[in-house]
Design a protein around this motif. Structure first.
Motif, mmCIF file in Angstrom:
data_model
loop_
_atom_site.group_PDB
_atom_site.id
_atom_site.type_symbol
_atom_site.label_atom_id
_atom_site.label_comp_id
_atom_site.label_asym_id
_atom_site.label_seq_id
_atom_site.Cartn_x
_atom_site.Cartn_y
_atom_site.Cartn_z
ATOM 1 N N ILE A 2 0.836 -1.202 0.000
ATOM 2 C CA ILE A 2 0.000 0.000 0.000
ATOM 3 C C ILE A 2 0.867 1.246 0.000
ATOM 4 C CG2 ILE A 2 -1.668 1.314 1.365
ATOM 5 C CD1 ILE A 2 -2.846 -1.393 2.229
ATOM 6 N N PHE A 3 1.923 1.238 0.798
ATOM 7 C CA PHE A 3 2.811 2.406 0.842
ATOM 8 C C PHE A 3 3.541 2.606 -0.481
ATOM 9 C CE2 PHE A 3 2.696 1.550 5.520
ATOM 10 C CZ PHE A 3 1.989 2.702 5.841
ATOM 11 N N LEU A 4 3.897 1.530 -1.156
ATOM 12 C CA LEU A 4 4.545 1.634 -2.464
ATOM 13 C C LEU A 4 3.597 2.258 -3.489
ATOM 14 C CD1 LEU A 4 6.934 1.017 -4.382
ATOM 15 C CD2 LEU A 4 5.817 -1.190 -4.809
ATOM 16 N N ILE A 5 2.358 1.788 -3.509
ATOM 17 C CA ILE A 5 1.375 2.356 -4.434
ATOM 18 C C ILE A 5 1.110 3.823 -4.104
ATOM 19 C CG2 ILE A 5 -1.041 2.220 -5.163
ATOM 20 C CD1 ILE A 5 -0.800 -0.825 -4.788
ATOM 21 N N TYR A 6 1.028 4.140 -2.834
ATOM 22 C CA TYR A 6 0.828 5.529 -2.426
ATOM 23 C C TYR A 6 2.008 6.401 -2.844
ATOM 24 C CZ TYR A 6 0.073 9.610 0.483
ATOM 25 O OH TYR A 6 -0.097 10.898 0.916
ATOM 26 N N TYR A 7 3.219 5.900 -2.659
ATOM 27 C CA TYR A 7 4.421 6.641 -3.034
ATOM 28 C C TYR A 7 4.453 6.918 -4.537
ATOM 29 C CZ TYR A 7 9.353 7.681 -3.805
ATOM 30 O OH TYR A 7 10.527 8.273 -4.199
ATOM 31 N N ASN A 11 3.959 10.718 -6.491
ATOM 32 C CA ASN A 11 5.027 11.240 -7.326
ATOM 33 C C ASN A 11 4.664 11.357 -8.806
ATOM 34 O OD1 ASN A 11 6.847 11.683 -5.251
ATOM 35 N ND2 ASN A 11 7.496 9.547 -5.270
ATOM 36 N N LEU A 12 3.478 10.932 -9.183
ATOM 37 C CA LEU A 12 3.059 11.090 -10.574
ATOM 38 C C LEU A 12 2.685 12.538 -10.848
ATOM 39 C CD1 LEU A 12 0.795 7.991 -11.260
ATOM 40 C CD2 LEU A 12 3.025 8.459 -12.226
ATOM 41 N N LYS A 13 3.164 13.073 -11.952
ATOM 42 C CA LYS A 13 2.842 14.453 -12.317
ATOM 43 C C LYS A 13 1.481 14.536 -13.008
ATOM 44 C CE LYS A 13 6.758 15.930 -10.852
ATOM 45 N NZ LYS A 13 6.795 16.099 -9.438
#
Length: 89
Positions: A2-7, A11-13
């Motif tokens: 979940i934290f990876l997907i959130y990160y 960070n997506l522009k």
């Protein structure tokens, strides 16, 4: 996970066009995918000359059900009554 997907999401522009395209048809995919999975499984079971590895069958059924659902939703949305059956922005 979940934290990876959130990160990644933070960070997506901009949102990728693939996600936007799929989200336009997500309700139709939700409604129709099981119908196309059922038809696909019945077709593959009755086709004795087509012996696919189960993993390959899973991938083929996944892709076919998604694409068939998107096409069906697109076609239904072109009719006047389609907006009452399938919501397509």
């Amino acid at each position: 996970m979940i934290f990876l997907i959130y990160y990644i999401a933070v960070n997506l522009k901009e949102i990728p066009k693939t996600f936007i395209f799929i989200s336009r048809f997500s309700f139709g995919i939700y409604l129709l995918h099981m119908l196309f999975l059922y038809v696909g499984v019945q077709f593959l079971r009755n086709t004795s000359y087509l012996n696919l590895h189960p993993l390959l069958m899973l991938i083929v059924l996944f892709i076919v059900s998604i694409v068939a659902s998107i096409i069906s939703t697109f076609v239904l949305s072109k009719f006047k009554i389609g907006k009452y059956i399938i919501y397509n922005r």
